[in-house]
Design a protein around this motif. Structure first.
Motif, PDB file in Angstrom:
ATOM      1  N   SER A 168       0.838  -1.209   0.000  1.00  0.00           N
ATOM      2  CA  SER A 168       0.000   0.000   0.000  1.00  0.00           C
ATOM      3  C   SER A 168       0.866   1.250   0.000  1.00  0.00           C
ATOM      4  N   LEU A 169       1.993   1.218   0.727  1.00  0.00           N
ATOM      5  CA  LEU A 169       2.880   2.383   0.759  1.00  0.00           C
ATOM      6  C   LEU A 169       3.570   2.601  -0.586  1.00  0.00           C
ATOM      7  N   MET A 170       3.737   1.530  -1.356  1.00  0.00           N
ATOM      8  CA  MET A 170       4.347   1.659  -2.682  1.00  0.00           C
ATOM      9  C   MET A 170       3.461   2.440  -3.646  1.00  0.00           C
ATOM     10  N   GLN A 171       2.188   2.621  -3.296  1.00  0.00           N
ATOM     11  CA  GLN A 171       1.298   3.403  -4.159  1.00  0.00           C
ATOM     12  C   GLN A 171       1.626   4.894  -4.085  1.00  0.00           C
ATOM     13  N   MET A 172       2.324   5.315  -3.049  1.00  0.00           N
ATOM     14  CA  MET A 172       2.707   6.727  -2.935  1.00  0.00           C
ATOM     15  C   MET A 172       3.675   7.139  -4.052  1.00  0.00           C
ATOM     16  N   PRO A 173       4.809   6.452  -4.227  1.00  0.00           N
ATOM     17  CA  PRO A 173       5.668   6.820  -5.369  1.00  0.00           C
ATOM     18  C   PRO A 173       5.037   6.488  -6.716  1.00  0.00           C
ATOM     19  N   LYS A 174       4.224   5.432  -6.763  1.00  0.00           N
ATOM     20  CA  LYS A 174       3.581   5.058  -8.024  1.00  0.00           C
ATOM     21  C   LYS A 174       2.680   6.175  -8.528  1.00  0.00           C
ATOM     22  N   THR A 175       1.853   6.729  -7.654  1.00  0.00           N
ATOM     23  CA  THR A 175       0.955   7.806  -8.067  1.00  0.00           C
ATOM     24  C   THR A 175       1.732   9.093  -8.349  1.00  0.00           C
ATOM     25  N   THR A 176       2.842   9.299  -7.634  1.00  0.00           N
ATOM     26  CA  THR A 176       3.666  10.484  -7.882  1.00  0.00           C
ATOM     27  C   THR A 176       4.279  10.440  -9.276  1.00  0.00           C
ATOM     28  N   VAL A 177       4.743   9.259  -9.697  1.00  0.00           N
ATOM     29  CA  VAL A 177       5.289   9.097 -11.042  1.00  0.00           C
ATOM     30  C   VAL A 177       4.193   9.340 -12.085  1.00  0.00           C
ATOM     31  N   ALA A 178       2.970   8.866 -11.802  1.00  0.00           N
ATOM     32  CA  ALA A 178       1.854   9.073 -12.735  1.00  0.00           C
ATOM     33  C   ALA A 178       1.567  10.564 -12.919  1.00  0.00           C
ATOM     34  N   ILE A 179       1.657  11.326 -11.835  1.00  0.00           N
ATOM     35  CA  ILE A 179       1.436  12.770 -11.920  1.00  0.00           C
ATOM     36  C   ILE A 179       2.523  13.426 -12.779  1.00  0.00           C
ATOM     37  N   SER A 180       3.762  12.927 -12.666  1.00  0.00           N
ATOM     38  CA  SER A 180       4.844  13.439 -13.503  1.00  0.00           C
ATOM     39  C   SER A 180       4.564  13.162 -14.974  1.00  0.00           C
ATOM     40  N   MET A 181       3.985  11.982 -15.265  1.00  0.00           N
ATOM     41  CA  MET A 181       3.604  11.655 -16.641  1.00  0.00           C
ATOM     42  C   MET A 181       2.579  12.653 -17.172  1.00  0.00           C
ATOM     43  N   LEU A 182       1.638  13.022 -16.305  1.00  0.00           N
ATOM     44  CA  LEU A 182       0.607  13.984 -16.698  1.00  0.00           C
ATOM     45  C   LEU A 182       1.229  15.339 -17.002  1.00  0.00           C
ATOM     46  N   HIS A 183       2.173  15.753 -16.158  1.00  0.00           N
ATOM     47  CA  HIS A 183       2.842  17.034 -16.371  1.00  0.00           C
ATOM     48  C   HIS A 183       3.698  17.006 -17.631  1.00  0.00           C
ATOM     49  N   ASP A 184       4.369  15.875 -17.882  1.00  0.00           N
ATOM     50  CA  ASP A 184       5.175  15.756 -19.098  1.00  0.00           C
ATOM     51  C   ASP A 184       4.308  15.905 -20.349  1.00  0.00           C
ATOM     52  N   ALA A 185       3.037  15.495 -20.220  1.00  0.00           N
ATOM     53  CA  ALA A 185       2.106  15.626 -21.347  1.00  0.00           C
ATOM     54  C   ALA A 185       1.506  17.028 -21.426  1.00  0.00           C
ATOM     55  N   GLY A 186       1.891  17.901 -20.491  1.00  0.00           N
ATOM     56  CA  GLY A 186       1.410  19.279 -20.507  1.00  0.00           C
ATOM     57  C   GLY A 186      -0.030  19.428 -20.042  1.00  0.00           C
ATOM     58  N   LEU A 187      -0.481  18.492 -19.193  1.00  0.00           N
ATOM     59  CA  LEU A 187      -1.875  18.509 -18.738  1.00  0.00           C
ATOM     60  C   LEU A 187      -1.956  18.818 -17.246  1.00  0.00           C
ATOM     61  N   PRO A 188      -2.991  19.530 -16.830  1.00  0.00           N
ATOM     62  CA  PRO A 188      -3.118  19.911 -15.421  1.00  0.00           C
ATOM     63  C   PRO A 188      -3.633  18.785 -14.532  1.00  0.00           C
ATOM     64  N   TYR A 189      -3.213  18.855 -13.283  1.00  0.00           N
ATOM     65  CA  TYR A 189      -3.656  17.922 -12.247  1.00  0.00           C
ATOM     66  C   TYR A 189      -4.282  18.753 -11.130  1.00  0.00           C
ATOM     67  N   ILE A 190      -5.562  18.532 -10.880  1.00  0.00           N
ATOM     68  CA  ILE A 190      -6.311  19.338  -9.910  1.00  0.00           C
ATOM     69  C   ILE A 190      -6.795  18.445  -8.781  1.00  0.00           C
ATOM     70  N   VAL A 191      -6.597  18.891  -7.553  1.00  0.00           N
ATOM     71  CA  VAL A 191      -6.991  18.111  -6.376  1.00  0.00           C
ATOM     72  C   VAL A 191      -8.091  18.855  -5.622  1.00  0.00           C
ATOM     73  N   VAL A 192      -9.148  18.123  -5.279  1.00  0.00           N
ATOM     74  CA  VAL A 192     -10.196  18.653  -4.403  1.00  0.00           C
ATOM     75  C   VAL A 192     -10.192  17.794  -3.142  1.00  0.00           C
ATOM     76  N   LEU A 193      -9.770  18.369  -2.031  1.00  0.00           N
ATOM     77  CA  LEU A 193      -9.670  17.626  -0.781  1.00  0.00           C
ATOM     78  C   LEU A 193     -10.993  17.703  -0.035  1.00  0.00           C
ATOM     79  N   THR A 194     -11.531  16.547   0.322  1.00  0.00           N
ATOM     80  CA  THR A 194     -12.782  16.499   1.061  1.00  0.00           C
ATOM     81  C   THR A 194     -12.549  15.835   2.413  1.00  0.00           C
ATOM     82  N   ASP A 195     -13.532  15.855   3.241  1.00  0.00           N
ATOM     83  CA  ASP A 195     -13.411  15.352   4.609  1.00  0.00           C
ATOM     84  C   ASP A 195     -13.592  13.838   4.676  1.00  0.00           C
ATOM     85  N   PRO A 196     -12.637  13.117   5.284  1.00  0.00           N
ATOM     86  CA  PRO A 196     -11.296  13.531   5.705  1.00  0.00           C
ATOM     87  C   PRO A 196     -10.263  13.092   4.674  1.00  0.00           C
TER      88      PRO A 196
END
Length: 283
Positions: A172-200
């Motif tokens: 489960s902890l390995m999903q932290m770097p995995k998702t971080t790399v995916a976000i880098s892929m999105l940025h490399d493609a020039g696309l925005p990543y938007i987060v909406v934080l809800t409770d909790p």
């Protein structure tokens, strides 16, 4: 027979009227009783105090998408990689969560339009094992990013989680770097990543993809943090400020870009996506 008994016997019998159990909802914020229908029509927000209730993916998609959105298939992953068991077997817990929510795992992704703006949206459901992050959530997150890249659209995620899923341990902890790399892929493609934080939004989710957005939005009153307040206080041996780890406090201290009421989220997301996608031509 007493006079009271004689009078009672002469009164025509009237069957007791049954009242539905779900007619009212008690607000967790102000403890006021609210008509369920009024509560749902107000987007699961208390009309008295403005408390934003927790909602699942289906309700969230219905609120922000135009008609005609479609769900992305849930990626299949190993369901019990560590053969974990506590008071129950892990597969039994998964089956119970699926039966209660109707979802495959804690993150559901869909594609659709938000006031004319194309987007891929992922929603975590706290009702599914506390929205905990495991292999299924990590795979669904990556699949959402890949769908966004393919569609040349932004990826928006609504976070709601108690952290990593303990039944999957280090996986489960390995999903932290995995998702971080995916976000880098999105940025490399020039696309925005938007987060909406809800409770909790807490734990490993906060320590990874929940805090890496190009734009950080939160719903009013949302609890956002890594460790719990009591853990922090016992560690630093100091009393924390009032409202610590709430959305408004984090906005004031620069960790968020905006706190947006649920009724305004659709318009806000459409406007933000329009700004960030301006000049980007679909492939």
């Amino acid at each position: 027979m007493s006079w009271l008994d004689r009078v009672r016997n002469r009164i025509p019998f009237i069957a007791k009227r049954e009242t539905p159990d779900n007619l009212w909802i008690k607000c967790p914020g102000c403890s006021q009783m609210v008509f369920t229908r009024e509560y749902l029509e107000n987007l699961s927000v208390c009309p008295s105090c403005g408390h934003h209730g927790r909602i699942g993916p289906q309700a969230r998609f219905d609120q922000i998408f135009e008609a005609g959105y479609s769900l992305l298939p849930a990626p299949k992953v190993a369901e019990d990689p560590l053969k974990f068991r506590d008071s129950k077997k892990y597969p039994d817990r998964i089956k119970a969560a699926r039966a209660a929510t109707g979802e495959y795992d804690a993150l559901v992704t869909a594609r659709g339009n938000i006031e004319g703006q194309r987007a891929i949206v992922g929603v975590q459901d706290f009702a599914f094992m506390g929205g905990s992050m495991g292999l299924g959530v990590g795979a669904a997150f990556v699949a959402g990013v890949e769908a966004a890249i393919s569609a040349r659209a932004p990826y928006i995620i609504f976070t709601a989680a108690g952290g990593a899923r303990m039944q999957e341990g280090i996986l489960s902890l390995m999903q932290m770097p995995k998702t971080t790399v995916a976000i880098s892929m999105l940025h490399d493609a020039g696309l925005p990543y938007i987060v909406v934080l809800t409770d909790p939004t807490t734990g490993g989710v906060t320590a990874s993809y929940a805090m890496l957005g190009d734009i950080q939005i939160a719903e009013p009153g949302a609890l956002i943090g890594f460790a719990g307040q009591r853990v922090i206080e016992s560690t630093i041996r100091e009393k924390l400020p009032e409202g610590f780890q709430r959305a408004e406090y984090l906005l004031e201290h620069g960790m968020l870009d905006m706190v947006t009421p649920r009724a305004e989220l659709k318009e806000t997301l459409s406007r933000v996506v329009g700004y960030l996608m301006a000049g980007k031509v679909a492939a």
